[in-house]
Design a protein around this motif. Structure first.
Motif, PDB file in Angstrom:
ATOM      1  N   GLU A  31       0.827  -1.208   0.000  1.00 15.21           N
ATOM      2  CA  GLU A  31       0.000   0.000   0.000  1.00 15.21           C
ATOM      3  C   GLU A  31       0.857   1.252   0.000  1.00 15.21           C
ATOM      4  OE1 GLU A  31      -3.334   0.304  -0.400  1.00 15.21           O
ATOM      5  OE2 GLU A  31      -3.074  -1.821  -0.878  1.00 15.21           O
ATOM      6  N   GLY A  35       1.462   4.379  -2.919  1.00 16.50           N
ATOM      7  CA  GLY A  35       1.232   5.798  -2.679  1.00 16.50           C
ATOM      8  C   GLY A  35       0.232   6.087  -1.578  1.00 16.50           C
ATOM      9  N   ASN A  36      -0.224   5.058  -0.875  1.00 16.18           N
ATOM     10  CA  ASN A  36      -1.116   5.287   0.260  1.00 16.18           C
ATOM     11  C   ASN A  36      -0.269   5.409   1.524  1.00 16.18           C
ATOM     12  OD1 ASN A  36      -3.490   5.153  -1.248  1.00 16.18           O
ATOM     13  ND2 ASN A  36      -3.440   2.925  -1.189  1.00 16.18           N
ATOM     14  N   HIS A  37      -0.147   6.621   1.994  1.00 16.84           N
ATOM     15  CA  HIS A  37       0.770   6.866   3.106  1.00 16.84           C
ATOM     16  C   HIS A  37       0.056   6.984   4.437  1.00 16.84           C
ATOM     17  CE1 HIS A  37       3.842   7.425   0.115  1.00 16.84           C
ATOM     18  NE2 HIS A  37       3.149   8.377  -0.467  1.00 16.84           N
ATOM     19  N   ARG A  38      -1.264   7.134   4.405  1.00 22.37           N
ATOM     20  CA  ARG A  38      -1.987   7.392   5.640  1.00 22.37           C
ATOM     21  C   ARG A  38      -2.558   6.116   6.215  1.00 22.37           C
ATOM     22  NH1 ARG A  38      -3.263  13.152   3.971  1.00 22.37           N
ATOM     23  NH2 ARG A  38      -4.800  13.496   5.607  1.00 22.37           N
ATOM     24  N   ASP A  41      -5.892   4.842   4.925  1.00 22.40           N
ATOM     25  CA  ASP A  41      -5.822   4.342   3.555  1.00 22.40           C
ATOM     26  C   ASP A  41      -5.177   2.964   3.522  1.00 22.40           C
ATOM     27  OD1 ASP A  41      -6.988   6.617   2.602  1.00 22.40           O
ATOM     28  OD2 ASP A  41      -5.104   7.626   2.127  1.00 22.40           O
ATOM     29  N   HIS A  81       6.258   6.142   4.854  1.00 22.36           N
ATOM     30  CA  HIS A  81       6.946   6.208   3.564  1.00 22.36           C
ATOM     31  C   HIS A  81       7.992   5.105   3.489  1.00 22.36           C
ATOM     32  CE1 HIS A  81       5.349  10.221   2.347  1.00 22.36           C
ATOM     33  NE2 HIS A  81       5.100  10.251   3.648  1.00 22.36           N
TER      34      HIS A  81
END
Lengths: 161, 161
Positions: A31, A35-38, A41, A81
């Motif tokens: 994930e 690009g899903n960093h939160r 998400d 990240h």
DNA sequence: GGCGGTCAGTTTGGATGTCCAACCGACTCC
DNA sequence: GGAGTCGGTTGGACATCCAAACTGACCGCC
């Protein structure tokens, strides 16, 4: 990670699994790579329960695969990240993804595609190649470890005991 | 394995992990790939508890990664061997092994060696390559799944939210 | 025949991990 | 003021995991 402390054969594979082998870990890395960093998400993308995800992310940060980077201060918020180690994990994810496409999934839910000048758009057919000699690793003869054991190269020819 | 039934994003990676993501599974496959076909040898090589190993091997056989092949009848004994799916898993093991050597192991406990006519015996410097076009996959552009989502190719450039 | 060893597991009881739903505080938006 | 977002934490039920002991069929040795 002290390889000698691991149970069984001392092997970097076991060391790797110690860091990223637990449930949800590789999916969380996927994930973040997508690009899903939160947190929310990642939870949505993986389907992992939030408490498990919380534990995994903490462990992955401790292992140096992910890093937290603050993106808000008012309520303190930070995203996850990839580190260099995390980026290096992408080929592993690709290898497992390709295997899953071929042997695990009922239909190719997600397909790896590749676009190059010479061959246009084509499905990815991944393989490990040795940068020194250019030969594929799958064709390598099994060799000996320092300790004198045979080691992962080619699955050895079947010995009919 | 119905990809749609998995929690989270429908993805062959999750399907693959469903089959080989549990603890000891990949280590068991490694042992069989190394030529250890008997239960006790696999137990010794992995360090897994015997009941867990028993459950894993049964699951791997059900998943089609391993197959049992009898080698004695007097006390009925059978060894575990790789199926085609199991042999296809070797690149995945290599990927994790190379990653572990670089990022997880304190020292290179086990080194992949390679012997070819042109370069003699040399340590493997693995790179993940597309067999169709010969290009390294790490440089591939992310592409879209059928469902229109971005997908694993290159970790997308950081978006500073 | 008796003794020890091998082999592929199974059984046991207790520790650890996992899941799920609910909750929390600090915010933002309407 | 009320609802929603965000990144978690808490509690309790449940499943999995572990080491060690045990099983039962065989084998070789003397």
């Amino acid at each position: 990670m002290r390889v000698a402390d691991l149970p069984g054969r001392p092997c970097s594979l076991a060391a790797a699994l110690q860091l990223v082998g637990e449930r949800w870990a590789l999916l969380a890395v996927r994930e973040v790579a997508l690009g899903n960093h939160r947190f929310s998400d990642i939870a949505r993308g993986t389907g992992a329960p939030r408490d498990r995800l919380s534990a995994r992310l903490t462990a992955l940060v401790a292992a140096g695969v992910l890093e937290r980077r603050p993106y808000a201060t008012a309520p303190p918020r930070s995203g996850y990240h990839l580190t260099a180690a995390g980026r290096d994990l992408v080929p592993v994810l690709q290898a497992l993804l390709l295997w899953g496409e071929r042997w695990a999934a009922d239909r190719p839910a997600v397909r790896l595609h590749h676009e190059t000048a010479g061959h246009g758009d084509h499905p990815v057919d991944g393989t490990w190649t040795c940068r020194t000699c250019g030969e594929p690793l799958a064709g390598a003869r099994p060799t000996l470890t320092p300790a004198g054991r045979t080691l992962l190269g080619l699955p050895p020819e079947e010995d009919p005991r």
